[in-house]
Design a protein around this motif. Structure first.
Motif, PDB file in Angstrom:
ATOM      1  N   GLY A 100      17.300   2.112   3.909  1.00 30.16           N
ATOM      2  CA  GLY A 100      17.461   3.272   4.773  1.00 30.16           C
ATOM      3  C   GLY A 100      16.442   4.375   4.541  1.00 30.16           C
ATOM      4  O   GLY A 100      16.773   5.564   4.589  1.00 30.16           O
ATOM      5  N   VAL A 101      15.192   4.016   4.304  1.00 31.32           N
ATOM      6  CA  VAL A 101      14.154   5.012   4.049  1.00 31.32           C
ATOM      7  C   VAL A 101      13.960   5.897   5.276  1.00 31.32           C
ATOM      8  O   VAL A 101      13.913   5.414   6.410  1.00 31.32           O
ATOM      9  N   SER A 102      13.823   7.197   5.039  1.00 37.19           N
ATOM     10  CA  SER A 102      13.600   8.152   6.129  1.00 37.19           C
ATOM     11  C   SER A 102      12.452   9.081   5.774  1.00 37.19           C
ATOM     12  O   SER A 102      12.005   9.162   4.617  1.00 37.19           O
ATOM     13  N   ALA A 103      11.962   9.806   6.764  1.00 37.19           N
ATOM     14  CA  ALA A 103      10.851  10.730   6.574  1.00 37.19           C
ATOM     15  C   ALA A 103      11.185  11.763   5.503  1.00 37.19           C
ATOM     16  O   ALA A 103      12.311  12.266   5.438  1.00 37.19           O
ATOM     17  N   GLY A 104      10.201  12.040   4.653  1.00 37.34           N
ATOM     18  CA  GLY A 104      10.375  13.037   3.606  1.00 37.34           C
ATOM     19  C   GLY A 104      10.839  12.479   2.281  1.00 37.34           C
ATOM     20  O   GLY A 104      10.799  13.186   1.263  1.00 37.34           O
ATOM     21  N   GLN A 105      11.283  11.230   2.246  1.00 36.59           N
ATOM     22  CA  GLN A 105      11.697  10.631   0.991  1.00 36.59           C
ATOM     23  C   GLN A 105      10.482  10.146   0.201  1.00 36.59           C
ATOM     24  O   GLN A 105       9.373  10.031   0.734  1.00 36.59           O
ATOM     25  N   ALA A 106      10.706   9.848  -1.075  1.00 31.54           N
ATOM     26  CA  ALA A 106       9.663   9.304  -1.948  1.00 31.54           C
ATOM     27  C   ALA A 106       9.993   7.847  -2.258  1.00 31.54           C
ATOM     28  O   ALA A 106      11.142   7.508  -2.579  1.00 31.54           O
ATOM     29  N   VAL A 107       8.975   6.995  -2.168  1.00 31.23           N
ATOM     30  CA  VAL A 107       9.145   5.549  -2.374  1.00 31.23           C
ATOM     31  C   VAL A 107       8.123   5.087  -3.410  1.00 31.23           C
ATOM     32  O   VAL A 107       6.943   5.459  -3.349  1.00 31.23           O
ATOM     33  N   LEU A 108       8.567   4.271  -4.354  1.00 34.84           N
ATOM     34  CA  LEU A 108       7.685   3.606  -5.308  1.00 34.84           C
ATOM     35  C   LEU A 108       7.627   2.124  -4.961  1.00 34.84           C
ATOM     36  O   LEU A 108       8.669   1.480  -4.798  1.00 34.84           O
ATOM     37  N   VAL A 109       6.418   1.581  -4.867  1.00 31.63           N
ATOM     38  CA  VAL A 109       6.216   0.153  -4.627  1.00 31.63           C
ATOM     39  C   VAL A 109       5.582  -0.445  -5.877  1.00 31.63           C
ATOM     40  O   VAL A 109       4.467  -0.069  -6.259  1.00 31.63           O
ATOM     41  N   GLN A 110       6.291  -1.367  -6.515  1.00 33.81           N
ATOM     42  CA  GLN A 110       5.780  -2.019  -7.723  1.00 33.81           C
ATOM     43  C   GLN A 110       4.906  -3.224  -7.348  1.00 33.81           C
ATOM     44  O   GLN A 110       5.146  -3.901  -6.364  1.00 33.81           O
ATOM     45  N   GLY A 111       3.895  -3.503  -8.167  1.00 31.51           N
ATOM     46  CA  GLY A 111       3.048  -4.674  -7.947  1.00 31.51           C
ATOM     47  C   GLY A 111       2.382  -4.638  -6.593  1.00 31.51           C
ATOM     48  O   GLY A 111       2.494  -5.577  -5.802  1.00 31.51           O
TER      49      GLY A 111
END
Length: 346
Positions: free
Chosen positions: A152-163
């Motif tokens: 449920g990612v939305s605008a303004g959130q922070a996301v970490l992508v591993q690898g």
């Protein structure tokens, strides 16, 4: 027709079991259609089949390939690789206990023609080339489901992508950015961190490094090697979404951190037809896709070169396989014959 076929399996020399050969064109059951394949892309699933991982030996030989794009009745079409019954999965074919992906039970996309259920054919937007579209269903569809339906990612959130250099991870960077998130990525080498930035990450770090902030969502396809960092990178109430574990499952899930910070651990597999259409709509709105999407393009007859690059793990981007029309193959053969000072007739 020509096709790339797994004729044997080996854990130590998987590519030895790959042969490009003539095979009969597919039969078309009622409710299915025959698509002329123009491009396909390699996925780790293809290599796992050759290694004998998750693919029973009794299903060999098998035409490989999970992703594909081609032509049907004058239309450019993309193939949804999940064959399943949405009704059996409560409206979600990925939850159908009998669902499969192409090349598991039914022949895959590394062939001039493929038969698929009619519902698995999606019209291709004009803005996407065959090569670009061939990269999308498995890796990008999986990433889209992980970030939207599952996390449920939305605008303004922070996301970490591993690898970040893996297919799903690279797709996750671009999609999360298109959704309006701040995107951080990790990778082992400077080259792979530069690739993450080219795919749209706001910043890229060494694996396990401290981030500028705690994140709302972590996309983790790595497993044991990044698991502790994934949990420690989350805000209270944050979510780790998983679709695989390339370094194995974690022996230390840090359960105390999970319940104390009320973290959510969410699994995800593939995507639905509607999610694939949602991905295409997002790309149509937020595109174009970066040039770094594709590492290299190989013809079907040289597909072993693509598999060797995939097995090495050092490629950056998707590996695309082109399947030219018969007239194009004749032109190539004629050019080669002319250079050799001979004629096609003899």
């Amino acid at each position: 027709m020509r096709a790339a076929v797994a004729v044997a399996q080996s854990a130590t020399d998987p590519i030895a079991g790959l042969v490009v050969q003539d095979v009969p064109e597919p039969e078309v059951p009622e409710g299915w259609v025959k698509v002329r394949v123009r491009a396909a892309s390699l996925n780790p699933h293809d290599l796992w089949t050759l290694r004998g991982v998750g693919h029973p030996a009794e299903r060999i030989p098998m035409i490989l390939g999970c992703d594909g794009v081609g032509e049907l009745d004058g239309r450019r079409v993309l193939l949804h690789g999940v064959i399943g019954d949405p009704d059996a999965g409560g409206g979600d074919e990925t939850l159908d206990p009998r669902r499969e992906i192409l090349s598991e039970i039914h022949p895959g996309t590394f062939a001039e023609y493929i038969a698929v259920p009619r519902r698995n054919v999606v019209d291709l937007p004009d803005g996407l080339s065959f090569d670009e579209a061939a990269c999308l269903p498995v890796a990008w569809g999986t990433a889209y489901r992980m970030l939207t339906t599952r996390a449920g990612v939305s605008a303004g959130q922070a996301v970490l992508v591993q690898g970040a250099s893996g297919g799903v991870s690279a797709a996750s960077i671009w999609i999360a950015k298109a959704l309006g998130a701040r995107v951080y990525a990790t990778a082992r080498t400077p080259e792979k961190r530069a690739y993450a930035l080219a795919m749209g990450a706001d910043a890229a770090f060494e694996t396990g490094a401290r981030l500028p902030e705690r994140v709302d969502v972590v996309v983790d396809t790595v497993g044991e090697a990044t698991w502790s960092h994934s949990l420690r990178a989350l805000r209270p109430g944050g979510t780790v979404v998983l679709c695989g574990a390339t370094t194995g499952g974690s022996p230390d899930p840090e359960l105390q951190r999970v319940f104390y910070l009320q973290l959510k651990i969410v699994g995800s597999t593939m995507c639905t037809l509607d999610e694939l259409k949602g991905l295409l709509a997002l790309i149509d709105e937020k595109g174009p896709l970066p040039e770094e999407l594709i590492d290299r393009v190989v013809p079907l007859e040289e597909i072993r070169d693509g598999f060797e690059a995939l097995a090495s793990g050092e490629h950056l981007g998707k590996i695309v396989v082109r399947l030219p029309l018969a007239s194009e193959m004749d032109a190539v053969a004629g050019f080669a014959a002319a250079r050799a000072g001979t004629s096609l007739a003899g």
